[in-house]
Design a protein around this motif. Sequence first.
Motif, PDB file in Angstrom:
ATOM      1  N   GLU A   1      17.798  42.808  47.488  1.00  0.00           N
ATOM      2  CA  GLU A   1      18.476  43.520  46.407  1.00  0.00           C
ATOM      3  C   GLU A   1      17.949  44.941  46.293  1.00  0.00           C
ATOM      4  O   GLU A   1      16.791  45.217  46.578  1.00  0.00           O
ATOM      5  CB  GLU A   1      18.277  42.819  45.065  1.00  0.00           C
ATOM      6  CG  GLU A   1      18.763  41.391  45.009  1.00  0.00           C
ATOM      7  CD  GLU A   1      17.639  40.389  45.070  1.00  0.00           C
ATOM      8  OE1 GLU A   1      17.790  39.279  44.540  1.00  0.00           O
ATOM      9  OE2 GLU A   1      16.579  40.725  45.661  1.00  0.00           O
TER      10      GLU A   1
ATOM     11  N   CYS B   1      23.119  43.958  47.517  1.00  0.00           N
ATOM     12  CA  CYS B   1      22.358  42.871  48.128  1.00  0.00           C
ATOM     13  C   CYS B   1      22.757  42.787  49.591  1.00  0.00           C
ATOM     14  O   CYS B   1      23.896  42.424  49.905  1.00  0.00           O
ATOM     15  CB  CYS B   1      22.645  41.559  47.418  1.00  0.00           C
ATOM     16  SG  CYS B   1      21.934  40.101  48.221  1.00  0.00           S
TER      17      CYS B   1
ATOM     18  N   TRP C   1      25.540  36.780  41.535  1.00  0.00           N
ATOM     19  CA  TRP C   1      24.413  37.394  40.847  1.00  0.00           C
ATOM     20  C   TRP C   1      24.035  36.528  39.652  1.00  0.00           C
ATOM     21  O   TRP C   1      24.905  36.071  38.901  1.00  0.00           O
ATOM     22  CB  TRP C   1      24.774  38.792  40.369  1.00  0.00           C
ATOM     23  CG  TRP C   1      24.983  39.782  41.463  1.00  0.00           C
ATOM     24  CD1 TRP C   1      26.163  40.122  42.050  1.00  0.00           C
ATOM     25  CD2 TRP C   1      23.974  40.561  42.126  1.00  0.00           C
ATOM     26  NE1 TRP C   1      25.945  41.053  43.030  1.00  0.00           N
ATOM     27  CE2 TRP C   1      24.616  41.343  43.096  1.00  0.00           C
ATOM     28  CE3 TRP C   1      22.581  40.667  41.985  1.00  0.00           C
ATOM     29  CZ2 TRP C   1      23.933  42.225  43.923  1.00  0.00           C
ATOM     30  CZ3 TRP C   1      21.898  41.543  42.803  1.00  0.00           C
ATOM     31  CH2 TRP C   1      22.567  42.303  43.764  1.00  0.00           C
TER      32      TRP C   1
ATOM     33  N   ARG D   1      20.764  36.258  36.525  1.00  0.00           N
ATOM     34  CA  ARG D   1      19.733  37.068  35.888  1.00  0.00           C
ATOM     35  C   ARG D   1      18.836  36.202  35.026  1.00  0.00           C
ATOM     36  O   ARG D   1      19.249  35.152  34.535  1.00  0.00           O
ATOM     37  CB  ARG D   1      20.347  38.187  35.046  1.00  0.00           C
ATOM     38  CG  ARG D   1      21.135  37.733  33.832  1.00  0.00           C
ATOM     39  CD  ARG D   1      21.801  38.936  33.165  1.00  0.00           C
ATOM     40  NE  ARG D   1      22.562  38.563  31.977  1.00  0.00           N
ATOM     41  CZ  ARG D   1      23.341  39.395  31.293  1.00  0.00           C
ATOM     42  NH1 ARG D   1      23.456  40.675  31.682  1.00  0.00           N
ATOM     43  NH2 ARG D   1      23.983  38.979  30.231  1.00  0.00           N
TER      44      ARG D   1
ATOM     45  N   TYR E   1      17.528  40.668  37.978  1.00  0.00           N
ATOM     46  CA  TYR E   1      18.786  40.242  38.573  1.00  0.00           C
ATOM     47  C   TYR E   1      18.530  39.736  39.991  1.00  0.00           C
ATOM     48  O   TYR E   1      17.865  40.391  40.793  1.00  0.00           O
ATOM     49  CB  TYR E   1      19.780  41.406  38.595  1.00  0.00           C
ATOM     50  CG  TYR E   1      20.381  41.672  37.239  1.00  0.00           C
ATOM     51  CD1 TYR E   1      19.613  42.220  36.208  1.00  0.00           C
ATOM     52  CD2 TYR E   1      21.709  41.350  36.959  1.00  0.00           C
ATOM     53  CE1 TYR E   1      20.142  42.443  34.949  1.00  0.00           C
ATOM     54  CE2 TYR E   1      22.256  41.577  35.700  1.00  0.00           C
ATOM     55  CZ  TYR E   1      21.461  42.123  34.713  1.00  0.00           C
ATOM     56  OH  TYR E   1      22.002  42.336  33.460  1.00  0.00           O
TER      57      TYR E   1
ATOM     58  N   CYS F   1      20.200  38.134  43.555  1.00  0.00           N
ATOM     59  CA  CYS F   1      21.317  37.871  44.444  1.00  0.00           C
ATOM     60  C   CYS F   1      21.199  36.441  44.954  1.00  0.00           C
ATOM     61  O   CYS F   1      20.089  35.962  45.210  1.00  0.00           O
ATOM     62  CB  CYS F   1      21.253  38.872  45.602  1.00  0.00           C
ATOM     63  SG  CYS F   1      22.411  38.586  46.940  1.00  0.00           S
TER      64      CYS F   1
END
Length: 125
Positions: A6, A22, A36, A38, A93, A95
Amino acid sequence: QAQLLESGGGSVQAGGSLRLSCAASGYTGSRGCMGWFRRAPRMARAGVAVIDRDGNARYADSVRGRFSISRDNDKNTLYLQMNSLQPEDTATYYCAANVVCQPAGAWYGDALTQWGQGTQVTVSS
């Protein structure tokens, strides 16, 4: 096993924008969905957006209309355009490749999902 790298995180004021990328290399699994997720401080990891190989996207209610997920299959790269960022978007965050995308609409990571290391997004008020 895929490597997911990322980039694009950072600090921004409320109302600002960021674009996460990503880059995927290696085998990313057979499911075709990438997404994605988080994790905010003291919170569980949560889905943000997911996209299948054909470009069909799904979003969490909290980001719909503000975030946009896309992918470039030729470049093996996943993107997340984040607009109108708010302090509650502050999180790490991640990926993800090989995400479960059910026909009925549910999507989530499981034991076969592959994860990047994460990139921090901080939104100040």
